[in-house]
Write a protein that holds these residues in place. Structure first.
Motif, PDB file in Angstrom:
ATOM      1  N   SER A 190       0.833  -1.206   0.000  1.00 33.23           N
ATOM      2  CA  SER A 190       0.000   0.000   0.000  1.00 33.23           C
ATOM      3  C   SER A 190       0.864   1.251   0.000  1.00 33.23           C
ATOM      4  CB  SER A 190      -0.923  -0.001   1.220  1.00 33.23           C
ATOM      5  OG  SER A 190      -1.718   1.162   1.239  1.00 33.23           O
ATOM      6  N   ILE A 191       1.974   1.221   0.737  1.00 37.65           N
ATOM      7  CA  ILE A 191       2.966   2.294   0.702  1.00 37.65           C
ATOM      8  C   ILE A 191       4.123   1.802  -0.149  1.00 37.65           C
ATOM      9  CG2 ILE A 191       4.552   3.725   2.027  1.00 37.65           C
ATOM     10  CD1 ILE A 191       1.622   4.427   2.455  1.00 37.65           C
ATOM     11  N   THR A 192       4.436   2.522  -1.207  1.00 40.28           N
ATOM     12  CA  THR A 192       5.461   2.079  -2.150  1.00 40.28           C
ATOM     13  C   THR A 192       6.848   2.200  -1.517  1.00 40.28           C
ATOM     14  OG1 THR A 192       4.063   2.958  -3.929  1.00 40.28           O
ATOM     15  CG2 THR A 192       6.338   2.343  -4.491  1.00 40.28           C
ATOM     16  N   PRO A 193       7.562   1.095  -1.334  1.00 39.64           N
ATOM     17  CA  PRO A 193       8.894   1.183  -0.725  1.00 39.64           C
ATOM     18  C   PRO A 193       9.886   1.864  -1.651  1.00 39.64           C
ATOM     19  CG  PRO A 193       8.462  -1.057  -1.479  1.00 39.64           C
ATOM     20  CD  PRO A 193       7.183  -0.290  -1.659  1.00 39.64           C
ATOM     21  N   LYS A 194      10.925   2.408  -1.058  1.00 36.22           N
ATOM     22  CA  LYS A 194      11.896   3.164  -1.848  1.00 36.22           C
ATOM     23  C   LYS A 194      12.537   2.317  -2.932  1.00 36.22           C
ATOM     24  CE  LYS A 194      15.980   2.543   1.156  1.00 36.22           C
ATOM     25  NZ  LYS A 194      15.380   1.632   2.156  1.00 36.22           N
ATOM     26  N   GLU A 195      12.667   0.999  -2.695  1.00 38.62           N
ATOM     27  CA  GLU A 195      13.288   0.133  -3.686  1.00 38.62           C
ATOM     28  C   GLU A 195      12.450   0.002  -4.952  1.00 38.62           C
ATOM     29  OE1 GLU A 195      14.708  -0.862   0.354  1.00 38.62           O
ATOM     30  OE2 GLU A 195      12.711  -0.745  -0.543  1.00 38.62           O
ATOM     31  N   GLY A 252      -3.702  10.321  -0.684  1.00 37.80           N
ATOM     32  CA  GLY A 252      -3.114   9.044  -1.045  1.00 37.80           C
ATOM     33  C   GLY A 252      -3.999   8.232  -1.969  1.00 37.80           C
ATOM     34  N   TRP A 253      -3.570   6.994  -2.224  1.00 43.55           N
ATOM     35  CA  TRP A 253      -4.352   6.066  -3.020  1.00 43.55           C
ATOM     36  C   TRP A 253      -5.650   5.714  -2.309  1.00 43.55           C
ATOM     37  CZ3 TRP A 253       0.072   2.154  -4.499  1.00 43.55           C
ATOM     38  CH2 TRP A 253       0.701   2.608  -5.667  1.00 43.55           C
ATOM     39  N   GLY A 310       3.717   6.376  -7.344  1.00 49.83           N
ATOM     40  CA  GLY A 310       3.783   5.559  -6.146  1.00 49.83           C
ATOM     41  C   GLY A 310       3.034   6.256  -5.037  1.00 49.83           C
ATOM     42  N   ASN A 311       2.794   5.547  -3.944  1.00 48.13           N
ATOM     43  CA  ASN A 311       2.111   6.098  -2.773  1.00 48.13           C
ATOM     44  C   ASN A 311       3.110   6.115  -1.633  1.00 48.13           C
ATOM     45  OD1 ASN A 311      -0.422   7.076  -1.712  1.00 48.13           O
ATOM     46  ND2 ASN A 311      -0.493   5.240  -0.440  1.00 48.13           N
ATOM     47  N   ILE A 366       2.530  13.124   6.017  1.00 43.29           N
ATOM     48  CA  ILE A 366       1.527  13.191   4.955  1.00 43.29           C
ATOM     49  C   ILE A 366       1.711  11.993   4.036  1.00 43.29           C
ATOM     50  CG2 ILE A 366       0.751  14.445   2.889  1.00 43.29           C
ATOM     51  CD1 ILE A 366       1.556  17.037   4.256  1.00 43.29           C
ATOM     52  N   GLU A 367       0.631  11.262   3.795  1.00 48.19           N
ATOM     53  CA  GLU A 367       0.632  10.190   2.796  1.00 48.19           C
ATOM     54  C   GLU A 367       0.059  10.755   1.508  1.00 48.19           C
ATOM     55  OE1 GLU A 367      -1.760   6.033   1.954  1.00 48.19           O
ATOM     56  OE2 GLU A 367      -1.190   6.493   4.023  1.00 48.19           O
ATOM     57  N   MET A 368       0.729  10.529   0.394  1.00 44.77           N
ATOM     58  CA  MET A 368       0.263  11.134  -0.851  1.00 44.77           C
ATOM     59  C   MET A 368       0.752  10.340  -2.057  1.00 44.77           C
ATOM     60  SD  MET A 368       2.845  14.362  -1.378  1.00 44.77           S
ATOM     61  CE  MET A 368       3.357  14.120  -3.068  1.00 44.77           C
TER      62      MET A 368
END
Length: 419
Positions: free
Chosen positions: A76-81, A364-365, A168-169, A137-139
């Protein structure tokens, strides 16, 4: 490394690349189609950032990397990788990207506040970092060119042919710009209409203009963030660390990386990167045309348009007969709620409402899903989102055609078979 307002850097390009441990021939400064890049060079780049080796490298330098659609559904949260990369230009040394950013960056980093602001001065990052009232903030972070490849249904546009993976989120943590300014004794003049942001990235040539963007002060006053963390850790240098300007609901290019300067002004910047690039026409233009870009006939790619995409199923997959679940995400600029996500299985003749998962986060998503009974055969599903202001996705996204392929938000479509 010593910084002078984030702009004076030592060493040539060849020298800074050698210093990263990434051996790349001079030819890599040209643009390579992702699939044509030698695998060793792609692997070196992704390993140095670091990024997942399944990502699509469109451009080696300054770094344009897309997330394949299946990977967008992994978290749900896009990891940096897995998060996409879009750089226009970069600060020398940026490939030393193991998070956190190099310690000497943080120790010497400053942000200059200038223009129509009382108390104008250059402030060390450590003073800004010490301001209380940090928020998160989630976006949706989305390249304004995301979806550009779909314009080819009409006329192919210039630029990287992104499909769905230029987004990405993510979660950003930092201090609100207004909070930081109040704590540091900075006060914007009532005449201020725009804030122009500039980063430490350097122009590709001595003749080229530096990269900067102007943003509406009325929006920045309430929501802009000076972000020090991404997804719970120091913001990676590849994503703008040690400090990035974040304006939720705005396209990624406006969230200026490696922030070093904020100018408080009455007018938008005349810089080419803001006044001629990252703009869309106020009125429709004929596909294939190249009309002149002026400040009067165009608008900057600021707020994200309402949009939804399929994450499952993928194009050309084969599913089992019976109940099939369609799912994906929807979002907009966060200034109006997502009222509906609708699915069509008959090319727009009728629409069925999908279920939108509850969320308290406007930027966010918004995850959605829809289960449907499907018979054996070939199927095509469409999805569109509509927000409370009545904004929706056009069935033909090419009505917003522009030569640079910005801001695609046409109805998303997926074709698959059931057997």
């Amino acid at each position: 490394m010593s910084l002078d307002n984030g702009k004076r850097w030592a060493g040539s390009r060849r020298g800074f690349l050698a210093g990263t441990g990434v051996v790349i021939a001079a030819a890599t400064f040209s643009r390579w189609p992702g699939l044509a890049i030698a695998q060793s060079r792609k692997a070196d780049l992704l390993a140095s950032i670091p990024k997942d080796d399944r990502l699509i490298v469109h451009v080696l330098n300054p770094g344009v990397i897309e997330t394949p659609q299946p990977l967008l559904d992994e978290a749900s949260i896009t990891p940096k990788e897995l998060l996409f990369v879009r750089n226009n230009q970069v600060p020398p040394g940026y490939l030393k990207l193991a998070p956190p950013p190099p310690e000497d960056w943080r120790e010497n980093w400053t942000v200059e506040f200038s223009g129509l602001v009382s108390g104008a001065r250059t402030i060390p990052l450590r003073e800004i970092d010490n301001v209380d009232e940090l928020i998160e903030i989630e976006m949706v972070l989305q390249c304004s060119g995301n979806g550009r490849a779909y314009y080819e249904q009409s006329v192919r546009t210039r630029g990287t042919q992104w499909r769905k993976g230029g987004m990405g989120n993510v979660r950003w943590r930092g201090v609100r710009l207004r909070t930081a300014m109040a704590a540091l004794g900075l006060q914007a003049d009532e005449r201020v209409r725009f804030v122009t942001a500039e980063g430490a990235d350097a122009p590709p040539t001595e003749q080229a203009e530096d990269f900067e963007h102007s943003l509406p002060w009325n929006d920045m006053r309430d929501t802009a963030l000076l972000a020090f963390q991404m997804n719970g850790e120091p913001t990676p240098a590849i994503h703008g660390g040690p400090v990035r300007l974040i304006l939720p609901g705005y396209y990624g290019t406006m969230n200026v990386k490696w922030l070093t300067k904020l100018r408080f002004e009455t007018e938008e910047s005349a810089n080419r990167n803001h006044a001629q690039r990252y703009r869309t026409f106020n009125d429709p233009v004929p596909p294939g045309s190249t009309p002149e870009v002026t400040m009067e006939t165009t608008t900057a790619s600021w707020r994200q348009k309402v949009k939804s995409v399929f994450l499952r199923p993928l194009d050309d997959v084969r599913l089992s007969v019976g109940q099939v679940e369609l799912s994906g995400v929807a979002w907009n600029d966060g200034r109006a709620r997502i009222d509906a996500v609708e699915i069509s299985l008959d090319q727009g003749a009728s629409w069925q409402r999908a279920r939108i998962a509850p969320t308290a986060n406007p930027y966010g998503w918004h995850h959605w899903s829809h289960r449907v009974e499907l018979a054996q055969g070939q199927h095509e599903a469409w999805v569109r989102a509509t927000d409370a202001r009545g904004n929706t996705q056009p069935i033909d996204g090419s009505i917003h055609w522009n030569p640079s392929g910005y801001e695609w938000n046409g109805v998303d479509k997926v074709r698959f078979s059931v057997s």
